[in-house]
Design a protein around this motif. Structure first.
Motif, mmCIF file in Angstrom:
data_model
loop_
_atom_site.group_PDB
_atom_site.id
_atom_site.type_symbol
_atom_site.label_atom_id
_atom_site.label_comp_id
_atom_site.label_asym_id
_atom_site.label_seq_id
_atom_site.Cartn_x
_atom_site.Cartn_y
_atom_site.Cartn_z
ATOM 1 N N GLU A 194 0.131 -5.381 -5.445
ATOM 2 C CA GLU A 194 1.300 -4.822 -5.505
ATOM 3 C C GLU A 194 1.805 -4.378 -4.237
ATOM 4 O OE1 GLU A 194 3.501 -4.802 -8.310
ATOM 5 O OE2 GLU A 194 1.869 -5.743 -9.418
ATOM 6 N N VAL A 195 0.777 -3.733 -3.414
ATOM 7 C CA VAL A 195 1.385 -3.357 -2.023
ATOM 8 C C VAL A 195 1.601 -4.275 -1.148
ATOM 9 C CG1 VAL A 195 0.431 -2.315 0.047
ATOM 10 C CG2 VAL A 195 -0.225 -1.274 -2.176
ATOM 11 N N THR A 196 0.798 -5.484 -1.464
ATOM 12 C CA THR A 196 1.255 -6.771 -0.517
ATOM 13 C C THR A 196 2.527 -7.184 -0.691
ATOM 14 O OG1 THR A 196 -1.332 -7.185 -0.458
ATOM 15 C CG2 THR A 196 0.510 -9.006 0.052
ATOM 16 N N LEU A 197 2.954 -7.187 -2.083
ATOM 17 C CA LEU A 197 4.274 -7.774 -2.515
ATOM 18 C C LEU A 197 5.128 -6.699 -1.907
ATOM 19 C CD1 LEU A 197 3.836 -8.729 -6.224
ATOM 20 C CD2 LEU A 197 4.067 -10.275 -4.219
ATOM 21 N N LEU A 198 5.112 -5.500 -1.888
ATOM 22 C CA LEU A 198 6.057 -4.396 -1.225
ATOM 23 C C LEU A 198 6.061 -4.606 0.290
ATOM 24 C CD1 LEU A 198 4.920 -1.275 -3.176
ATOM 25 C CD2 LEU A 198 6.872 -2.631 -3.568
ATOM 26 N N PHE A 199 5.225 -5.314 0.812
ATOM 27 C CA PHE A 199 5.298 -5.389 2.289
ATOM 28 C C PHE A 199 6.090 -6.389 2.726
ATOM 29 C CE2 PHE A 199 0.736 -3.782 3.316
ATOM 30 C CZ PHE A 199 1.303 -2.132 3.387
ATOM 31 N N GLN A 200 6.158 -7.472 1.636
ATOM 32 C CA GLN A 200 6.894 -8.822 1.844
ATOM 33 C C GLN A 200 8.470 -8.664 1.517
ATOM 34 O OE1 GLN A 200 4.487 -11.405 -0.514
ATOM 35 N NE2 GLN A 200 3.017 -11.364 0.927
ATOM 36 N N MET A 201 8.669 -7.454 0.683
ATOM 37 C CA MET A 201 10.210 -7.515 0.121
ATOM 38 C C MET A 201 11.320 -7.022 1.310
ATOM 39 S SD MET A 201 9.328 -5.311 -3.217
ATOM 40 C CE MET A 201 8.637 -6.077 -4.494
ATOM 41 N N ASN A 202 12.427 -7.751 1.123
ATOM 42 C CA ASN A 202 13.717 -7.016 1.858
ATOM 43 C C ASN A 202 14.550 -6.414 0.748
ATOM 44 O OD1 ASN A 202 14.712 -9.199 0.020
ATOM 45 N ND2 ASN A 202 14.846 -10.744 1.641
ATOM 46 N N ASP B 61 -8.622 -3.812 0.990
ATOM 47 C CA ASP B 61 -9.506 -2.714 1.870
ATOM 48 C C ASP B 61 -8.570 -2.239 2.926
ATOM 49 O OD1 ASP B 61 -9.382 -5.176 3.080
ATOM 50 O OD2 ASP B 61 -11.172 -4.644 4.320
ATOM 51 N N SER B 62 -7.439 -3.091 3.267
ATOM 52 C CA SER B 62 -6.467 -2.276 4.210
ATOM 53 C C SER B 62 -5.157 -1.866 3.698
ATOM 54 C CB SER B 62 -6.410 -3.458 5.457
ATOM 55 O OG SER B 62 -5.999 -4.480 4.923
ATOM 56 N N ASN B 63 -4.793 -3.009 2.832
ATOM 57 C CA ASN B 63 -3.447 -2.632 1.987
ATOM 58 C C ASN B 63 -3.497 -1.533 1.105
ATOM 59 O OD1 ASN B 63 -2.428 -4.933 3.681
ATOM 60 N ND2 ASN B 63 -2.828 -6.500 1.774
ATOM 61 N N ALA B 64 -4.392 -1.411 0.255
ATOM 62 C CA ALA B 64 -4.728 -0.209 -0.433
ATOM 63 C C ALA B 64 -6.007 0.602 -0.233
ATOM 64 C CB ALA B 64 -4.610 -0.653 -1.827
ATOM 65 N N LYS B 65 -6.052 1.057 0.829
ATOM 66 C CA LYS B 65 -7.408 1.624 1.378
ATOM 67 C C LYS B 65 -7.755 2.749 0.685
ATOM 68 C CE LYS B 65 -9.661 3.061 5.831
ATOM 69 N NZ LYS B 65 -10.617 3.993 5.001
ATOM 70 N N LYS B 66 -7.161 3.521 0.113
ATOM 71 C CA LYS B 66 -7.662 4.830 -0.535
ATOM 72 C C LYS B 66 -8.155 4.082 -1.882
ATOM 73 C CE LYS B 66 -5.857 9.083 -2.923
ATOM 74 N NZ LYS B 66 -4.697 9.877 -3.081
ATOM 75 N N THR B 67 -7.309 3.465 -2.548
ATOM 76 C CA THR B 67 -7.998 2.686 -3.914
ATOM 77 C C THR B 67 -9.191 2.081 -3.892
ATOM 78 O OG1 THR B 67 -5.542 2.877 -4.853
ATOM 79 C CG2 THR B 67 -7.266 1.645 -6.025
ATOM 80 N N GLN C 100 15.242 -6.035 -6.973
ATOM 81 C CA GLN C 100 14.549 -6.822 -7.889
ATOM 82 C C GLN C 100 13.453 -6.043 -8.726
ATOM 83 O OE1 GLN C 100 16.603 -9.095 -9.699
ATOM 84 N NE2 GLN C 100 14.838 -8.719 -11.286
ATOM 85 N N ALA C 101 12.629 -5.569 -7.782
ATOM 86 C CA ALA C 101 11.390 -5.129 -8.300
ATOM 87 C C ALA C 101 11.578 -3.936 -8.887
ATOM 88 C CB ALA C 101 10.458 -4.982 -6.913
ATOM 89 N N HIS D 82 -8.750 -2.228 -10.448
ATOM 90 C CA HIS D 82 -7.554 -0.849 -10.154
ATOM 91 C C HIS D 82 -7.420 -1.504 -8.604
ATOM 92 C CE1 HIS D 82 -5.635 3.095 -9.425
ATOM 93 N NE2 HIS D 82 -4.955 2.409 -9.815
ATOM 94 N N ALA D 83 -8.383 -1.584 -7.988
ATOM 95 C CA ALA D 83 -8.372 -1.914 -6.355
ATOM 96 C C ALA D 83 -7.541 -3.159 -6.082
ATOM 97 C CB ALA D 83 -9.515 -1.818 -5.672
#
Length: 427
Positions: free
Chosen positions: A257-265, A206-212, A271-272, A250-251
């Protein structure tokens, strides 16, 4: 909360049912006993027949669903049949015969009660059929059991002879059964979407992918209202539930996926990107495409999309060509068969016409010869001054024929076999 809280129908039915079900006795017990006595006299001395008839009556009662349509009758049927079997084993044949007769009479009375129930409660019976069709007993077992038990209480009133008390109570039970249908549709078609959306919420979609997430939440709520309003429309309900589930899924996955992007260096982000590119390459390999990994991810996607569309067109064209060739082949086969069938029909018709003409010609010749013979006889008789009737002509023809045959036989018998044909030719 998803499932509605049922109004306890016992509160509505209590004042009507308590008097009819306090002792749970069937109203026509005296009549059943009278019928049983008559049947016992018929079974007298034939214990085997009595047991067979009792077993058959019990089987028929089960097939007729008397457990539902006449539960008090059926309870007595089971108990009495068990007693009949026990008495038979104990050698008490007279008592066993009486028990068997009671079983048969109770089963017949139960069938009568079923007919009466069907006449008095048609709407409830139809609604029960709907619940069975949508498998409500398996999907919402507790609510289904509650509704069926309330339905049975109405049947108890009919068995007790208190039909006048069921009118008001039946409407309440019918409403309850319809609520069971609604809740079955919600649990089957909408609840999976609600559960998936709750899971996405718990994972912070609801916060990480709010629109979806917001779109999915709105669709789930909208389709719940749609199902509640049109729960009897099976096709509409199934589609609404599927659309809501897809949106919730979908949500959920976009949030992950968005959560994983937040955690990436940087290394993990690289690699992603490579992993996503590998996914596209796998699709391209399945399409026999060239290696497109020198292009941007977006361009790779567009190229694969175009290639898939071209392959689809080529496959469709090949199938269309095969279909056209097959249709042409079938048409040619039909043309080749038509002349042969026409020729066969003409041959049959010509043969039939020839046979008919030959038969007609034969009959005409016979009539001419007969007419000539009659005229000759009449002319001879007229010259002699004799009147010839039709019977006389027939008799003379028969006599002449017989004489001719006898003469030919005599002549033939007097000729040697090797000279017979020659003599015949001379004659």
């Amino acid at each position: 909360m998803l499932l509605r809280n049922f109004l306890p129908c016992f509160l509505i039915l209590a004042s009507l049912i308590i008097s009819g079900c306090a002792n749970k006795q069937i109203a026509n017990q005296a009549q059943v006993n009278s019928v049983a006595n008559e049947k016992a006299e018929q079974f007298l001395g034939d214990n085997e027949r009595a047991l067979n008839d009792a077993e058959a009556a019990y089987k028929k009662a089960k097939q007729a669903e008397l457990e539902f349509y006449a539960p008090l009758h059926m309870e007595q049927v089971r108990t009495t049949l068990k007693q009949a079997r026990t008495l038979e084993l104990q050698g008490k044949q007279d008592e066993s015969i009486q028990a068997c007769a009671q079983v048969v009479a109770l089963a017949e009375a139960g069938l009568t009660n079923k007919t009466k129930t069907e006449a008095l409660l048609p709407d409830l019976i139809q609604q029960k059929g709907i619940l069975d069709e949508i498998k409500a007993e398996r999907i919402v077992p507790k609510h289904y059991q509650t509704g069926i038990e309330d339905f049975k209480e109405l049947i108890h009133l009919i068995e007790a002879g208190e039909e006048t008390k069921i009118a008001k109570a039946s409407q309440s039970v019918l409403a309850e059964l319809k609520d069971i249908e609604l809740n079955t549709m919600l649990v089957k078609h909408w609840q999976p979407a609600r559960d998936t959306l709750d899971k996405a919420d718990n994972e912070d979609a609801d916060s990480n992918a709010k629109k979806t997430f917001d779109y999915a939440e709105a669709l789930v709520e909208q389709n719940e209202a749609l199902i509640r309003q049109h729960y009897t429309d099976r096709e509409l309900v199934a589609k609404a539930g599927k659309d809501a589930l897809r949106a919730a899924q979908h949500a959920l996955y976009i949030g992950r996926e968005v959560t994983l992007l937040f955690q990436m260096n940087k290394p993990r982000a690289e690699q992603a990107a490579l992993t996503f590119e590998d996914h596209l390459h796998n699709i391209g390999s399945a399409l026999n495409a060239d290696d497109l990994r020198h292009m941007s991810l977006q361009d790779q996607t567009l190229a694969l999309k175009q290639l898939a569309a071209e392959q689809e067109m080529r496959i469709a064209a090949r199938y269309q060509k095969q279909i056209a060739e097959l249709e042409a082949y079938i048409e040619e086969m039909e043309k080749q068969q038509s002349p042969a069938q026409a020729e066969a029909a003409v041959t049959v018709e010509a043969t039939a016409s020839t046979e008919t003409a030959a038969s007609t010609e034969t009959m005409a010749s016979a009539e001419i010869e007969t007419s000539a013979e009659v005229n000759t006889v009449e002319e001879t008789a007229s010259a002699a001054g004799v009147v010839i009737t039709e019977d006389a002509v027939t008799t003379e023809q028969t006599t002449t024929s017989e004489q001719t045959t006898t003469s030919e036989q005599t002549t033939t018998q007097g000729i040697a076999p090797d000279t017979a044909p020659e003599a015949s030719n001379d004659g």
